[in-house]
Design an enzyme around this catalytic site. Sequence first.
Site, PDB file in Angstrom:
ATOM      1  N   LYS A 182       8.732 -13.348  -4.738  1.00  0.00           N
ATOM      2  CA  LYS A 182       9.041 -12.276  -5.682  1.00  0.00           C
ATOM      3  C   LYS A 182      10.490 -11.873  -5.485  1.00  0.00           C
ATOM      4  O   LYS A 182      10.900 -11.541  -4.370  1.00  0.00           O
ATOM      5  CB  LYS A 182       8.135 -11.062  -5.450  1.00  0.00           C
ATOM      6  CG  LYS A 182       6.766 -11.209  -6.078  1.00  0.00           C
ATOM      7  CD  LYS A 182       6.007  -9.893  -6.030  1.00  0.00           C
ATOM      8  CE  LYS A 182       4.638 -10.026  -6.650  1.00  0.00           C
ATOM      9  NZ  LYS A 182       3.826  -8.803  -6.477  1.00  0.00           N
ATOM     10  N   GLU A 225       3.282  -2.032   6.359  1.00  0.00           N
ATOM     11  CA  GLU A 225       2.876  -3.253   5.638  1.00  0.00           C
ATOM     12  C   GLU A 225       2.001  -4.147   6.534  1.00  0.00           C
ATOM     13  O   GLU A 225       1.128  -4.851   6.046  1.00  0.00           O
ATOM     14  CB  GLU A 225       4.100  -4.048   5.159  1.00  0.00           C
ATOM     15  CG  GLU A 225       4.978  -3.322   4.146  1.00  0.00           C
ATOM     16  CD  GLU A 225       4.494  -3.439   2.693  1.00  0.00           C
ATOM     17  OE1 GLU A 225       3.411  -4.018   2.449  1.00  0.00           O
ATOM     18  OE2 GLU A 225       5.210  -2.934   1.805  1.00  0.00           O
ATOM     19  N   ASN A 268      -1.026  -5.352  -2.968  1.00  0.00           N
ATOM     20  CA  ASN A 268      -0.513  -4.055  -3.399  1.00  0.00           C
ATOM     21  C   ASN A 268      -1.403  -2.894  -2.947  1.00  0.00           C
ATOM     22  O   ASN A 268      -1.276  -1.789  -3.475  1.00  0.00           O
ATOM     23  CB  ASN A 268      -0.368  -4.030  -4.923  1.00  0.00           C
ATOM     24  CG  ASN A 268       0.692  -4.996  -5.400  1.00  0.00           C
ATOM     25  OD1 ASN A 268       1.739  -5.125  -4.770  1.00  0.00           O
ATOM     26  ND2 ASN A 268       0.418  -5.698  -6.475  1.00  0.00           N
TER      27      ASN A 268
HETATM   28  N1  GLY Z   1       4.563  -7.498  -1.958  1.00  0.00           N
HETATM   29  C1  GLY Z   1       3.507  -7.928  -2.768  1.00  0.00           C
HETATM   30  C2  GLY Z   1       3.585  -9.372  -3.160  1.00  0.00           C
HETATM   31  O1  GLY Z   1       4.432 -10.094  -2.688  1.00  0.00           O
HETATM   32  O2  GLY Z   1       2.795  -9.787  -3.961  1.00  0.00           O
END
Ligand code: GLY
Length: 369
Positions: free
Chosen positions: A142, A184, A244
Amino acid sequence: MRHDVRVDLGARSYDVHIGPGLLDQAGEILAPLLPRPRVAVVTDRNVADAHLETLRAGLGGIDMPALVLPPGEGTKSWAALQQVTEWLLDQRVERRDVVVALGGGVIGDLAGFAAAILRRGVRFVQIPTSLLAQVDSSVGGKTGINASTGKNLVGAFHQPTAVLADTGVLATLPPRDFLAGYGEVVKYGLLGDASFFAWLETHGPDLAAGDTDLRGEAVRRSVAMKAEIVARDETEQGDRALLNLGHTFCHALEAATGYSDRLLHGEGVAIGCTLAFELSARMGLCAQEEPSRVRAHLSEMGMKRRIADIPGDLPDADALIELMAQDKKVVDGQLRLILARGIGDAFVTSDVSPDLLRSVLSEALDGQF
Ligand code: GLY
């Protein structure tokens, strides 16, 4: 000790190398990937001061021009994207060349996006220097920047060619940043691996105190879980949304606090996870004890765990719900949340009672949990 985790995506597969001292070995790891002995490095001022010369030494004979940007979320902007892409063109970066993103999530997302659009896509390597970037944002492709209407609204999926997560650099992080990244890490246990959460309950305090083996193991397990989910669902048509967990609440709280120092992203994720578990318990999806167990671990780690831990005023529950409704996961105007049947068992649902959500948020704003 070094671990390599494979992200299995066919022709776009790559390795995440995890371990201490990887900056020193960067030349050895990257040389086989390079068509010529040259990379273009994008970084920020703080990271450059701490690590750029170590990387230069580690790259040995590989030439390394570097662009040093201001640190902070403001750098994930159209203006910085233009600066990076034009600088890469000035550096004559070609299709087979490699752009190196040296830094935290902001640099990784920005440099990755620049690599995605430069000459319709050049290769890039992530060298994440924050815990958050090592366990989450550097893996999975991403990339993007923020728009005036919200975070990460402009971007592309563009997988890196390799990731070098040097766990030794985590020792240079301010404790607050380290713990924010730990939010996280906890997320992974909560969403899909109860035994990892139990492991964190046992080892979290020593890991935070600086034990390098435990840090390496926490990064390895987090990355392995992310790699597995990304391999199943690269472009988030399904299971990837589980990553998420806590984020819809987090994004609303970040917007409500103006994306400021009052709340770091990983802190918002941790608080968001407790809210997701509280809501799940109220809906009868998981046992009443589960949200307390999540909060107890965050509390033991000295982390923010309640909305009331965020300094300053916050808007009311309706305003927070309004902010949640601007989340990227909204489909046909319907809020989609990640809830849980228990620790390690999260799922995506649109079946959320607005009244229950409002009362959980009101009570949380009142400091009841
Ligand atoms: N941080 C969430 C993902 O990479 O999908």
